[in-house]
Design a protein around this motif. Structure first.
Motif, short mmCIF file in Angstrom:
data_model
loop_
_atom_site.label_atom_id
_atom_site.label_comp_id
_atom_site.label_asym_id
_atom_site.label_seq_id
_atom_site.Cartn_x
_atom_site.Cartn_y
_atom_site.Cartn_z
N LYS A 107 32.84 28.65 42.73
CA LYS A 107 32.68 30.10 42.97
C LYS A 107 33.43 30.89 41.89
O LYS A 107 32.92 31.86 41.34
N ALA A 108 34.67 30.46 41.63
CA ALA A 108 35.53 31.22 40.71
C ALA A 108 34.94 31.24 39.29
O ALA A 108 35.06 32.24 38.58
N LYS A 109 34.29 30.15 38.92
CA LYS A 109 33.73 30.06 37.57
C LYS A 109 32.78 31.23 37.27
O LYS A 109 32.86 31.88 36.24
N VAL A 110 31.91 31.50 38.24
CA VAL A 110 30.91 32.55 38.07
C VAL A 110 31.59 33.92 38.01
O VAL A 110 31.25 34.78 37.17
N ILE A 111 32.59 34.11 38.87
CA ILE A 111 33.29 35.39 38.93
C ILE A 111 34.14 35.61 37.68
O ILE A 111 34.16 36.70 37.11
N PHE A 112 34.80 34.55 37.20
CA PHE A 112 35.60 34.66 35.97
C PHE A 112 34.69 35.06 34.80
O PHE A 112 35.07 35.86 33.96
N ALA A 116 31.97 36.77 34.82
CA ALA A 116 31.60 38.19 34.92
C ALA A 116 32.78 39.07 34.47
O ALA A 116 32.59 40.01 33.69
N TRP A 117 33.99 38.75 34.94
CA TRP A 117 35.17 39.51 34.53
C TRP A 117 35.36 39.43 33.01
O TRP A 117 35.64 40.42 32.35
N PHE A 140 42.30 42.27 36.98
CA PHE A 140 41.89 40.87 37.17
C PHE A 140 43.03 40.06 37.80
O PHE A 140 42.80 39.23 38.69
N TYR A 184 43.14 40.82 41.37
CA TYR A 184 41.96 40.19 41.98
C TYR A 184 42.23 38.70 42.22
O TYR A 184 41.96 38.16 43.30
N ALA A 226 42.06 36.80 45.64
CA ALA A 226 40.99 35.81 45.80
C ALA A 226 41.55 34.46 46.21
O ALA A 226 41.01 33.76 47.06
#
Ligand SMILES: Cc1cc2nc3c(=O)[nH]c(=O)nc-3n(C[C@H](O)[C@H](O)[C@H](O)COP(=O)(O)O)c2cc1C
Length: 294
Positions: free
Chosen positions: A227-232, A234-235, A252, A255, A259
């Motif tokens: 999950k974190a990979k996708v969000i990182f 984007a950030w 970040f 966040y 998170a």
């Protein structure tokens, strides 16, 4: 040849332990510790620590100080690296992009060894891809981690990174990073590597390393990292476009704390109820993809 980057010296100790049985057998091992032109000062400050996130995640390389290799070709190359922000650290990514390194690994057996906190899966996938793209033959992988609970190691490793002290925070928390026993135990994997190196046959190396638990994939960490990979990403893309990155990097940071300490446990509970029980096959396949070197 063993080539690696390290700030605290941890990866240097690991490489020493891994190669000890090979050296003891009388085989010449050249060790190369790469240095950056603009090195990342260690210990970090909080601000500098988060400031490398976009370049890590987006895979922007930096300049490595020229290094000399004694030989034109090697029987085996061991690459030691560490994950930063779920990606290969900038020095490791820079090495993977370095023309001389790319040339020397071509058609050569390579073993990767990582030492991170506990989230190394995505970094490994990226390292594996870069090695394959360069024509290297990845024959083995070892992943060393800090085995303490995820929130605990988050606190202790951050303490280590901003103080430079690999000791017990407040005399209360466990020692950060890869445990001394695990660093020492790495020589057992070195024995296995030696066995294969002696006969120059790499076919079963990774399955033997897996039997020895040189790599363990834990489902909750795999879930959070996925999950974190996708969000990182984007950030990172968002922050990289800002003229003034500082406030966004600070956002970040907050966040990330929320998170990890709040979001991850909630998501894990929801997943355990609604998704995990019905996804055994998919989860097994995903785990396998991280355990294998091809
Ligand atoms: C900027 C930064 C980000 C990090 N991010 C991660 C990470 O995403 N996953 C992980 O398992 N470890 C992470 N770590 C820990 C490192 O992988 C590594 O264990 C630590 O930096 C010590 O390595 P060294 O002293 O050998 O360079 C991070 C460390 C730094 C400095």
């Amino acid at each position: 040849m063993a080539i690696y980057y390290t700030q605290s010296g941890q990866m240097g100790d690991i490489i020493d332990s891994l190669t000890a049985p090979i050296i003891a057998a009388g085989i010449k091992v050249e060790k190369v510790a790469i240095k950056m032109v603009n090195d990342y000062a260690f210990p970090w400050t909080g601000t500098r620590f988060f400031s490398v996130m976009p370049d890590c995640v987006l895979g922007v390389p930096a300049e490595i100080k020229p290094f000399e290799l004694k030989e034109k070709a090697y029987d085996l190359i061991i690459m030691g690296y560490q994950p930063w922000f779920l990606s290969p650290s900038i020095p490791s990514n820079s090495l993977l992009n370095h023309p001389e390194f790319k040339a020397i690994i071509k058609d050569t057996p390579v073993i990767t060894i990582s030492a991170g906190r506990n989230m190394w899966l995505n970094a490994f996938v990226r390292v594996r891809k870069s090695l394959q793209d360069a024509g290297a033959r990845l024959v083995g992988n070892i992943a060393l981690v800090d085995k303490h609970l995820n929130p605990i190691s988050f606190i202790t490793i951050f303490y280590w990174m901003i103080t430079g002290k690999k000791d017990k925070y407040l005399n209360l928390f466990p020692k950060p990073g890869v445990a001394d026993e695990d660093i020492d135990h790495t020589k057992v994997f070195g024995d296995t590597v030696l066995k294969h190196l002696s006969v120059n046959n790499w076919n079963d190396l990774q399955s033997e390393l897996l039997e020895q638990k040189a790599v363990i994939v834990k489902y909750p960490l795999m879930f959070i990292e996925g999950k974190a990979k996708v969000i990182f990403a984007a950030w990172a893309k968002f922050i990289a476009k800002r003229k003034n990155r500082a406030p966004w990097l600070s956002a970040f940071k907050y966040y990330l704390f929320i998170a990890l300490f709040l979001g991850a446990p909630v998501l894990l509970i929801l997943d355990a109820i609604f998704i995990k029980p019905f996804s055994a096959k998919r989860i097994r396949a995903k785990k396998q993809s991280y355990l294998q070197v091809i």
